[in-house]
Design an enzyme around this catalytic site. Structure first.
Site, short mmCIF file in Angstrom:
data_model
loop_
_atom_site.label_atom_id
_atom_site.label_comp_id
_atom_site.label_asym_id
_atom_site.label_seq_id
_atom_site.Cartn_x
_atom_site.Cartn_y
_atom_site.Cartn_z
N ASP A 240 -0.13 7.27 1.60
CA ASP A 240 0.29 5.88 1.70
C ASP A 240 -0.83 4.97 2.23
OD1 ASP A 240 2.71 6.99 1.09
OD2 ASP A 240 3.62 6.62 3.06
N HIS B 285 3.66 0.44 -2.64
CA HIS B 285 3.94 0.48 -1.20
C HIS B 285 3.94 -0.94 -0.62
CE1 HIS B 285 4.49 2.72 2.45
NE2 HIS B 285 3.33 2.41 2.98
N HIS C 71 2.63 -4.40 3.59
CA HIS C 71 3.14 -3.48 4.61
C HIS C 71 3.94 -4.16 5.71
CE1 HIS C 71 3.16 0.38 6.80
NE2 HIS C 71 2.73 0.90 5.67
N HIS D 161 -1.48 9.93 4.59
CA HIS D 161 -1.99 8.54 4.52
C HIS D 161 -3.46 8.51 4.13
CE1 HIS D 161 1.47 8.52 7.24
NE2 HIS D 161 1.71 7.32 6.75
#
Ligand SMILES: [Zn+2]
Length: 280
Positions: free
Chosen positions: A79, A130, A134, A224
């Site tokens: 991610d 994603h 964020h 990540h």
């Protein structure tokens, strides 16, 4: 008591939070209902609802924690990137192991590093959405949620020439409005069944041990290749440095994680491959 009152009492009205911490909803929401001060009004709840304005039915879209499969396959996912500090090293490690993965990119990061996005796709990996930057979607209204997901979807489609079919909300926090927008865009939502689980930075052996514990056919592993919201914090801020240190530990542990996966007779494939292999 009407259904609407009952839902309100349970805290399930409005956009609600699907999936994550579902078991805790009853306890916290009943407390909120007793002390109703500050609770959103019906009008506010309605204003938060996403409205379907398209011309197609939404159909069936799914939320995946893991994939029910007997095949010796799992899905590594990364991610927050693409990020020149982490993504190239991850791609190198995956290539060395002959593994494929799914990268949940942020729209802003892809805009900054389109060449890394293209390298991800060129090397056989999958790209998912994603969000644009964020944000914690549970704090946004429906319009802002739509903007976060649609902007990232456009950035991925325009930059990489392929429309994503996977969505992952930041922190795994999934309001109903986000689930709806992802569905409108033709995306299933992937959370995960395996992650580092320790909140402190930890060491590569510690993180590796937690990750290996959860490996099994059908697992979705959350890793990540950047630092999420940390990308918008000033350099050398405490949280930014801590996030970067956590990512560094994950990247250092990755070759051994890939070796452990192979040692268990498992292979990492993209999420779409994993779902197809299960015949689901
Ligand atoms: Zn993230």
């Amino acid at each position: 008591m009407t259904d609407r009152d009952r839902r309100r009492l349970l805290g399930l009205a409005g956009t609600g939070v699907a999936g994550v911490a579902a078991g805790a909803i009853g306890a916290t929401a009943v407390g909120a209902a007793v002390a109703d001060e500050g609770a959103p009004t019906d009008a506010e709840l309605e204003a938060r609802q996403a409205t379907w304005t398209g011309d197609r039915p939404l159909g069936v879209r799914r939320v995946w924690w893991s994939v029910p499969t007997e095949q010796p396959l799992l899905a590594l996912t990364f991610d927050d990137g693409p990020d020149p500090l982490f993504t190239p090293r991850i791609l190198d490690a995956l290539a060395s192991a002959g593994a494929r993965a799914t990268f949940f990119v942020m729209g802003t990061m892809l805009e900054r590093h389109p060449e890394l996005g293209r390298r991800i796709v060129d090397e056989g990996h999958e790209v998912g959405n994603h969000t644009w930057s964020h944000e914690n979607l549970t704090f946004l209204d429906a319009e802002a949620i739509r903007d976060q997901i649609e902007r990232a979807h456009r950035a991925i489609t325009d930059t990489l020439g392929v429309a994503p079919v996977w969505f992952r909300p930041p922190r795994g926090a999934l309001p109903g409005a986000a689930l709806r927008v992802a569905s409108e865009l033709g995306c299933d939502t992937a959370v995960w069944s395996v992650s580092r689980t320790i909140s402190q930075v930890g060491t590569p052996p510690e993180v590796l041990e937690r990750l290996v514990d959860g490996l099994e056919p059908g697992a979705i592993v959350d890793l990540h290749d950047s630092i999420g919201r940390g990308n918008f914090m000033p350099p050398f801020s405490g949280l930014r440095d801590e996030l970067a240190a956590k990512r560094e530990v994950e990247v250092v542990a990755l070759p051994e994680l890939l070796a452990a996966i192979a040692g268990m007779g498992l292979s990492s494939v993209t999420l779409s491959e994993l779902v197809r292999s299960a015949g689901t």
